[in-house]
Design a protein around this motif. Sequence first.
Motif, PDB file in Angstrom:
ATOM      1  N   GLY A  61      37.125 -42.871  76.145  1.00 38.70           N
ATOM      2  CA  GLY A  61      36.317 -43.700  77.017  1.00 38.70           C
ATOM      3  C   GLY A  61      36.589 -43.427  78.489  1.00 38.70           C
ATOM      4  N   MET A  62      37.854 -43.305  78.854  1.00 42.49           N
ATOM      5  CA  MET A  62      38.187 -43.065  80.256  1.00 42.49           C
ATOM      6  C   MET A  62      37.714 -41.695  80.727  1.00 42.49           C
ATOM      7  N   PHE A  63      37.733 -40.714  79.840  1.00 41.84           N
ATOM      8  CA  PHE A  63      37.193 -39.401  80.207  1.00 41.84           C
ATOM      9  C   PHE A  63      35.667 -39.434  80.264  1.00 41.84           C
ATOM     10  N   ALA A  64      35.037 -40.202  79.373  1.00 41.80           N
ATOM     11  CA  ALA A  64      33.578 -40.278  79.349  1.00 41.80           C
ATOM     12  C   ALA A  64      33.025 -40.862  80.641  1.00 41.80           C
ATOM     13  N   ILE A  65      33.745 -41.793  81.261  1.00 41.99           N
ATOM     14  CA  ILE A  65      33.273 -42.387  82.520  1.00 41.99           C
ATOM     15  C   ILE A  65      33.911 -41.697  83.725  1.00 41.99           C
ATOM     16  N   SER A 110      48.879 -40.375  90.347  1.00 41.97           N
ATOM     17  CA  SER A 110      49.402 -41.647  90.852  1.00 41.97           C
ATOM     18  C   SER A 110      48.856 -42.868  90.129  1.00 41.97           C
ATOM     19  N   ALA A 111      47.873 -42.681  89.260  1.00 43.89           N
ATOM     20  CA  ALA A 111      47.247 -43.853  88.625  1.00 43.89           C
ATOM     21  C   ALA A 111      46.908 -43.564  87.164  1.00 43.89           C
ATOM     22  N   ASP A 112      47.331 -44.503  86.322  1.00 45.47           N
ATOM     23  CA  ASP A 112      46.986 -44.445  84.897  1.00 45.47           C
ATOM     24  C   ASP A 112      46.956 -45.878  84.375  1.00 45.47           C
ATOM     25  N   PRO A 113      46.013 -46.692  84.892  1.00 51.73           N
ATOM     26  CA  PRO A 113      46.035 -48.134  84.595  1.00 51.73           C
ATOM     27  C   PRO A 113      45.841 -48.469  83.121  1.00 51.73           C
ATOM     28  N   ARG A 140      50.343 -42.356  77.801  1.00 53.21           N
ATOM     29  CA  ARG A 140      51.174 -42.946  76.744  1.00 53.21           C
ATOM     30  C   ARG A 140      50.395 -43.034  75.443  1.00 53.21           C
ATOM     31  N   SER A 141      49.105 -43.345  75.544  1.00 49.39           N
ATOM     32  CA  SER A 141      48.265 -43.416  74.338  1.00 49.39           C
ATOM     33  C   SER A 141      48.176 -42.054  73.666  1.00 49.39           C
ATOM     34  N   ALA A 142      48.029 -40.997  74.466  1.00 50.02           N
ATOM     35  CA  ALA A 142      47.927 -39.653  73.895  1.00 50.02           C
ATOM     36  C   ALA A 142      49.210 -39.270  73.168  1.00 50.02           C
TER      37      ALA A 142
END
Length: 698
Positions: free
Chosen positions: A469-473, A480-483, A488-490
Amino acid sequence: MADTRDFLLEIGCEEMPSAPLMKAQEQLGKLVAKGLDEAGLAHGELRTLSSPRRLAVIVSDCATATEEVHEVVRGPKCAIAFDADGNPTKAAEGFARKNGTTADALVRRVDTDGNEYVFAEREQASVSAVELLSTLSEQTIANIQWPNYRSQRWGSEHQTFVRPIRWICALLGSEVIPVSYADVKSSNTTRGHRVLGAGEHVVADPASYEGVLEKAFVMGEQRRAETIRAEIARIESERGGARVDTPKAVFDEVVNLCEWPTVIVGTFDEEFLAVPHEIIVEAMLKHQRYFPIYAADGSLTREFVIVSNADPAVSDTVRAGNERVVRPRLDDAKFFYDEDLKVGLDAFRERLSQVVFQKKLGTVLQKSERMEVLAREVALEASDDAAVAEDAARAAHLAKADLVSQAVVEFTSQQGVMGGYYAKAQGEKDVVAEAISEHYRPRFAGDELPSSLVGKAVAVADKLDTICGMFAIDEPPTGSADPFAVRRSAIGVIAMLRTMPSVSLRSLIARALDSFAEQGIEFDRNEVAAKVALFFAGRLVAIARDEAVSPDTIEAVQAVQVIDPVEFLSRAHALEDARNNARELFEDLATAHARAAHLADAELGTEIDESLLGDAEQSLLDACSDGAKRVQEALLARDYASATAALADLRTPIDRFFEDVLVMDENERLRENRLRLLNRFVAVFGDVADIGALSRKK
């Protein structure tokens, strides 16, 4: 050589916040060490100490003055340093600046080689440590940082600290170092425990400082931690193998909440044992900083550990007070749980339509629907069992429902866990309830995986949905950002797929992206799929490195564009092991492969006219045919060691080929036939690794 004495700086204040106290203590040591070095004061060992009301540093063998300095530095020749009129050149001015002087002050002198040079002479008188330490101490107090905590001012002063400073003890030996910060001036006194050692206590010198604190009922942080742990060990032993739960973060905080710890055991009412122990424990740890006690069989007991900073003589009063305080906390937890049971997960799930997961990706209900589809797919690929797939889909259907329950709103870290309890209460299968409870695992590197295939299927679906989802959008993680904790999910997805070798990560990525497209989110499907695959490849490379696979081996395997974790890591380890067992063989094979790949012409294909082959060529062709067959059989069996061994057997025939055969023969038919043979040779490696990468220097 100057005399030496011990140096002490103690900053005494109102009770400081526990969380950043350790970082402040670390800063204190670094600031003082840096200041001493910059001031030119020699010193020995440096130690720090803290309590809720003080930060202190003790420096052994601190010089009482800086050394006198007489320094002579040779510069450029006079012919270069001065022009024809005797004026200093840029070379002279630059040399003078570098050495802290002016060109006019440079001295001309003939050196031992007979040439005349300019010299910079520097004289620096000895400076008393008292003056230097006074400035250093004031700067150190001002420079301690308190991230996420607003510093305070007191009185009419403008200087700040995290809490108002009440005293400063600064000594060099027995001499008081004059330090002034805000309205506080230094002295040779410290203060003891507020109750047990109230008032001021004279510190004769730094060596006696810790002894004075002990007599005033103040322990350093290490002594406090050791005391608490020893008392907890005694409590566990007295209860025949019981276990006191002491999470590091809470334990460290408790250590920083007391100066003279007394460990007490309290109890709560038995009725609360009927409530899920996770929220009972969190209520005690999070709100009260009590440590729960588990029996030897792992069950939660009614007892809990309190660490008191009060007079040990009033421990009974402290115990009674804490038992009164804990009851309303546990009452709240029980109330939330009982009220949630009246609602049920299906009703909670409907409310997820009002909870936004991510503004571009929709609600948590939509995420739940996507997870349901993907979890079924994972379970089918892993087991080919329709019943398991339906259990996975059901668990995914309910997995996020507890997010809107009262218990999880209050105890957020128990999301999933409470859902498992509610699922059991409403009659769901045990495997479904367990999967709901565990679907956030693994929460960090090294964490436990979900215990069942159903749980892993739901967990993979949850994490992979977020990643895709985050890659799709077009909002992937940055440096510096991985909200949304995509990295960690990967890592979690990879850890779980390593236990499910039959699952295709590429097919799961495709199915996850299909769900977003069906939801109406617009994106370039092929481009996003490629980016997600590349992202996973990067994580696999990092894991392989952590598992001691060499970079060139990883590069060789990476060239095959495999992203299934089991296959990638098995290939990498198989090739690494083969290289380690026969390094010379693989180095030669890698060199031959690189040479063959350079000469090969893919446009010519691999159809070979055997009537044109000599002995060496025929031998290589036979080896390639046999090797290709063995490689394919090994890959089908997921036997990557055998596939690598099949490649190793090509070393002798390819070496002979290059020794006996002129590839670029003038005869076009011979030349092209030989190039086709090299194409055949290179193709054998194509599905295993880019062996040529092993010949490239890193």
